[in-house]
Design an enzyme around this catalytic site. Structure first.
Site, mmCIF file in Angstrom:
data_model
loop_
_atom_site.group_PDB
_atom_site.id
_atom_site.type_symbol
_atom_site.label_atom_id
_atom_site.label_comp_id
_atom_site.label_asym_id
_atom_site.label_seq_id
_atom_site.Cartn_x
_atom_site.Cartn_y
_atom_site.Cartn_z
ATOM 1 N N ASP A 187 41.744 37.371 35.007
ATOM 2 C CA ASP A 187 42.622 38.535 34.902
ATOM 3 C C ASP A 187 41.784 39.801 35.052
ATOM 4 O O ASP A 187 41.169 40.282 34.108
ATOM 5 C CB ASP A 187 43.355 38.543 33.564
ATOM 6 C CG ASP A 187 44.422 39.635 33.497
ATOM 7 O OD1 ASP A 187 44.341 40.610 34.270
ATOM 8 O OD2 ASP A 187 45.335 39.505 32.662
ATOM 9 N N HIS A 192 42.111 46.471 31.032
ATOM 10 C CA HIS A 192 41.336 45.851 29.972
ATOM 11 C C HIS A 192 39.853 46.196 30.028
ATOM 12 O O HIS A 192 39.063 45.649 29.246
ATOM 13 C CB HIS A 192 41.513 44.333 30.038
ATOM 14 C CG HIS A 192 42.948 43.911 30.066
ATOM 15 N ND1 HIS A 192 43.796 44.103 29.007
ATOM 16 C CD2 HIS A 192 43.698 43.347 31.052
ATOM 17 C CE1 HIS A 192 45.014 43.654 29.320
ATOM 18 N NE2 HIS A 192 44.966 43.195 30.554
ATOM 19 N N ILE A 207 42.802 47.896 26.355
ATOM 20 C CA ILE A 207 43.390 46.963 25.396
ATOM 21 C C ILE A 207 42.949 45.534 25.722
ATOM 22 O O ILE A 207 42.526 45.231 26.836
ATOM 23 C CB ILE A 207 44.929 47.047 25.382
ATOM 24 C CG1 ILE A 207 45.510 46.623 26.748
ATOM 25 C CG2 ILE A 207 45.378 48.453 25.017
ATOM 26 C CD1 ILE A 207 47.030 46.544 26.773
#
Length: 285
Positions: A187, A192, A207
């Protein structure tokens, strides 16, 4: 219209070959925070190839996490990725995941629900190898601004937690660099990792991946409630209820229920137990 629900549901199944080995599993486990303390025998079963077992949530990243990417490019689906949120996740195990494997992933969209101001796309991936079915993943993708097309609203499942103290409660710290490590399992969303991108998305800093919290929670349940035996997990489902940040701590509460079910609550300790995962259950033998 960007989403043609009838076309998406009627589309032919899409099949993809996937493969994985012990390095993929070790990297995934490390991305969940496994390996602390490094020489703990209970941690070595997640990190040392000679003792390795596979946490069932690995199903969400096997093959580089291609199920979601494939679903968002399916016929009838054309959405703005900036409007996409991961709404919920279910993994059903048909047998334990081998440390090394080759399999065929078959992807379909069994449903597209109309929530009014948003659409929910249900993506299903069935994975099987030469010995038969391995797992089924159902992924719910929430797409803001894509509702109102006149479709079914779909189910709204909420699970009330027991009105008693949890049977087990553990706290799981999230390392500062954990999202950077977890994203190597497939991912690559800059949300992120890149502070500037995170601010554009409305967050003051990057996050943690929702599926990282998902995997951390299952590891906590396996270790604390199932004797560390991943083969006992039969199914695992959750709804993503809120974000968590690297450096924070997850509070994982567990309630044993009849019929081989553990209900789970996951909150962020440092933010007054703000919800992270909700409607979470682990089915086990």
């Amino acid at each position: 219209m960007p989403i043609d629900a009838a076309k998406a549901v009627a589309a032919e199944p899409r099949s993809t070959d996937i493969a994985w080995g012990h390095k993929d599993i070790q990297l995934y486990h490390l991305g969940l925070g496994a390996g602390v303390p490094a020489t703990d025998p209970d941690e070595l079963r997640y990190t040392l190839e000679s003792r390795l077992q596979v946490l069932p949530s690995f199903a969400t990243v096997a093959g580089g996490g291609m199920a979601v990417a494939g679903g968002l490019s399916a016929p009838g689906i054309d959405v703005n990725l900036a409007h996409v949120l991961h709404g919920g996740q279910t993994v059903t195990l048909h047998r334990p995941i081998p440390v090394q494997g080759k399999a065929v992933q078959t992807s379909t969209i069994p449903a597209v629900y109309d929530k009014g101001k948003a659409a929910v796309i249900v993506m299903r991936s069935d994975v099987a190898d030469d010995d038969g079915p391995l797992w089924t993943c159902d992924t719910q993708i929430f797409v803001r601004g894509e509702g109102g097309f006149g479709g079914e609203r779909g189910p709204s499942v909420r699970t009330e937690l027991p009105d008693r103290a949890p049977d087990i409660e553990v706290e799981k710290p999230i390392r500062e660099e954990q999202a950077l490590l977890y994203r190597l399992s497939g991912d690559w969303n800059p949300l992120h990792a890149d502070p500037e991108f995170a601010k554009l998305a409305g967050f003051d800093r990057p996050i943690l991946h929702g599926l990282c919290s998902y995997g951390m929670t299952l590891k906590a349940v396996v270790d604390a409630a199932l004797g560390g035996d991943v083969s006992r997990v039969r199914g695992y489902t959750t709804r993503f209820a809120g974000v968590v940040y690297p450096g924070e701590t997850l509070r994982v509460r567990m309630w044993r229920q009849d019929g081989g079910t553990i209900q789970v609550s996951v909150t962020a300790v440092e933010r007054d137990d703000a919800p992270v995962l909700a409607d979470t259950t682990v089915e086990h033998s």
